[in-house]
Enzyme design. Structure first.
Site, PDB file in Angstrom:
ATOM      1  NE  ARG A  58      -3.599   2.760   0.376  1.00 48.08           N
ATOM      2  CZ  ARG A  58      -3.905   3.254  -0.822  1.00 48.08           C
ATOM      3  NH1 ARG A  58      -5.146   3.533  -1.123  1.00 48.08           N
ATOM      4  NH2 ARG A  58      -2.968   3.477  -1.716  1.00 48.08           N
ATOM      5  CD  GLU A  95      -4.795   6.402 -10.563  1.00 46.57           C
ATOM      6  OE1 GLU A  95      -4.910   5.825  -9.468  1.00 46.57           O
ATOM      7  OE2 GLU A  95      -5.561   7.293 -10.959  1.00 46.57           O
TER       8      GLU A  95
HETATM    9  O1  LIG Z   1      -4.998  -1.091  -9.548  1.00 49.15           O
HETATM   10  P1  LIG Z   1      -3.685  -0.393  -9.391  1.00 49.15           P
HETATM   11  O2  LIG Z   1      -3.472   0.705 -10.399  1.00 49.15           O
HETATM   12  O3  LIG Z   1      -2.540  -1.329  -9.355  1.00 49.15           O
HETATM   13  O4  LIG Z   1      -3.723   0.388  -7.993  1.00 49.15           O
HETATM   14  C1  LIG Z   1      -4.229  -0.159  -6.822  1.00 49.15           C
HETATM   15  C2  LIG Z   1      -3.174  -0.310  -5.780  1.00 49.15           C
HETATM   16  O5  LIG Z   1      -2.616   0.969  -5.440  1.00 49.15           O
HETATM   17  C3  LIG Z   1      -2.619   1.128  -4.032  1.00 49.15           C
HETATM   18  O6  LIG Z   1      -1.465   0.611  -3.470  1.00 49.15           O
HETATM   19  P2  LIG Z   1      -0.163   1.471  -3.171  1.00 49.15           P
HETATM   20  O7  LIG Z   1       0.979   0.569  -3.456  1.00 49.15           O
HETATM   21  O8  LIG Z   1      -0.234   2.795  -3.854  1.00 49.15           O
HETATM   22  O9  LIG Z   1      -0.213   1.855  -1.661  1.00 49.15           O
HETATM   23  P3  LIG Z   1      -0.352   1.247  -0.215  1.00 49.15           P
HETATM   24  O10 LIG Z   1       0.995   0.762   0.178  1.00 49.15           O
HETATM   25  O11 LIG Z   1      -0.825   2.433   0.588  1.00 49.15           O
HETATM   26  O12 LIG Z   1      -1.385   0.148  -0.218  1.00 49.15           O
HETATM   27  C4  LIG Z   1      -3.811   0.324  -3.591  1.00 49.15           C
HETATM   28  O13 LIG Z   1      -3.748  -0.010  -2.229  1.00 49.15           O
HETATM   29  C5  LIG Z   1      -3.768  -0.874  -4.502  1.00 49.15           C
HETATM   30  O14 LIG Z   1      -2.914  -1.895  -4.000  1.00 49.15           O
HETATM   31  N1  LIG Z   2      -6.895   6.907  -6.968  1.00 47.29           N
HETATM   32  C1  LIG Z   2      -6.421   6.114  -5.993  1.00 47.29           C
HETATM   33  N2  LIG Z   2      -6.814   6.314  -4.718  1.00 47.29           N
HETATM   34  C2  LIG Z   2      -6.335   5.512  -3.724  1.00 47.29           C
HETATM   35  N3  LIG Z   2      -5.480   4.523  -3.947  1.00 47.29           N
HETATM   36  C3  LIG Z   2      -5.076   4.290  -5.193  1.00 47.29           C
HETATM   37  N4  LIG Z   2      -4.262   3.357  -5.729  1.00 47.29           N
HETATM   38  C4  LIG Z   2      -4.191   3.576  -7.048  1.00 47.29           C
HETATM   39  N5  LIG Z   2      -4.951   4.612  -7.413  1.00 47.29           N
HETATM   40  C5  LIG Z   2      -5.531   5.074  -6.274  1.00 47.29           C
END
Ligand SMILES: O=P(O)(O)OC[C@H]1O[C@H](OP(=O)(O)OP(=O)(O)O)[C@H](O)[C@@H]1O
Ligand SMILES: Nc1ncnc2[nH]cnc12
Length: 170
Positions: A58, A95
């Site tokens: 994202r 998370e």
């Molecule tokens: O601060 P944190 O606990 O590390 O979480 C934040 C990350 O989690 C999500 O990514 P995710 O890899 O879940 O998904 P995406 O591929 O949709 O970006 C979000 O886009 C951040 O990169």
């Molecule tokens: N609560 C949340 N919502 C969207 N993206 C995330 N990445 C990690 N935690 C998240």
């Protein structure tokens, strides 16, 4: 414009207990999306940056237009196995699970000042890993920016000493 109108809460996604912040309404509203890109562009246009590191997946959505507007190189930090050249990797906790992030070893030059850009700061695991990764290949983290910060998860704790900026806080 209140950007929170365009961030949808989805309970129990992707696992029970997580309140997921869905940015798809924001992406599908051109005025809201433009506001975010303009905001980040203005925030960093006077900074002496060498490149923007974009966090998979994202983060790409915001980092690409900001890099374009700032006229700076865009460097992807990706999930494992996606980058074709020689990579450096860093493992971390999310998370909702375990993860790793990779960059090309030549993505950032020695001493380059880098802005890390992602959509959201939760536990901070992803961005903390990205700071280590950038530094391990010789870059300097000049700033860390996200659109959304989940303050209760205290992601800034793992990013002490870095200049962390968020547009919207929950
Ligand atoms: O601060 P944190 O606990 O590390 O979480 C934040 C990350 O989690 C999500 O990514 P995710 O890899 O879940 O998904 P995406 O591929 O949709 O970006 C979000 O886009 C951040 O990169
Ligand atoms: N609560 C949340 N919502 C969207 N993206 C995330 N990445 C990690 N935690 C998240």
């Amino acid at each position: 414009m209140d950007l929170k109108q365009y961030i949808r809460d989805v309970p129990d996604f992707p696992i029970p207990g997580v309140l997921f912040k869905d940015i798809t309404p924001l992406l599908s509203n051109p005025a809201a999306f433009c506001q975010v890109i303009d905001h980040l562009t203005r925030k960093y246009e006077q900074s002496s940056l060498d490149s923007i590191v974009a966090i998979d997946a994202r983060g790409f959505l915001f980092a690409a237009p900001v890099a374009y507007r700032l006229g700076k190189p865009l460097v992807p930090a990706r999930k494992p196995g996606k980058l074709p050249w020689e990579t450096r990797s860093f493992e971390y906790s999310l998370e909702y699970g375990e993860a790793a992030i990779e960059m090309h070893v030549d993505g950032v030059g020695q001493g380059d000042k880098v802005l890390l850009l992602d959509d959201l700061l939760a536990t901070g695991g992803t961005l903390a890993a990205a700071t280590r990764l950038v530094e391990s290949i010789g870059g300097e983290v000049a700033g860390v920016a996200v659109v959304i910060e989940l303050t209760e998860l205290d992601g800034r704790k793992g990013l002490e000493g870095y200049d962390v900026y968020s547009i919207v806080q929950y």
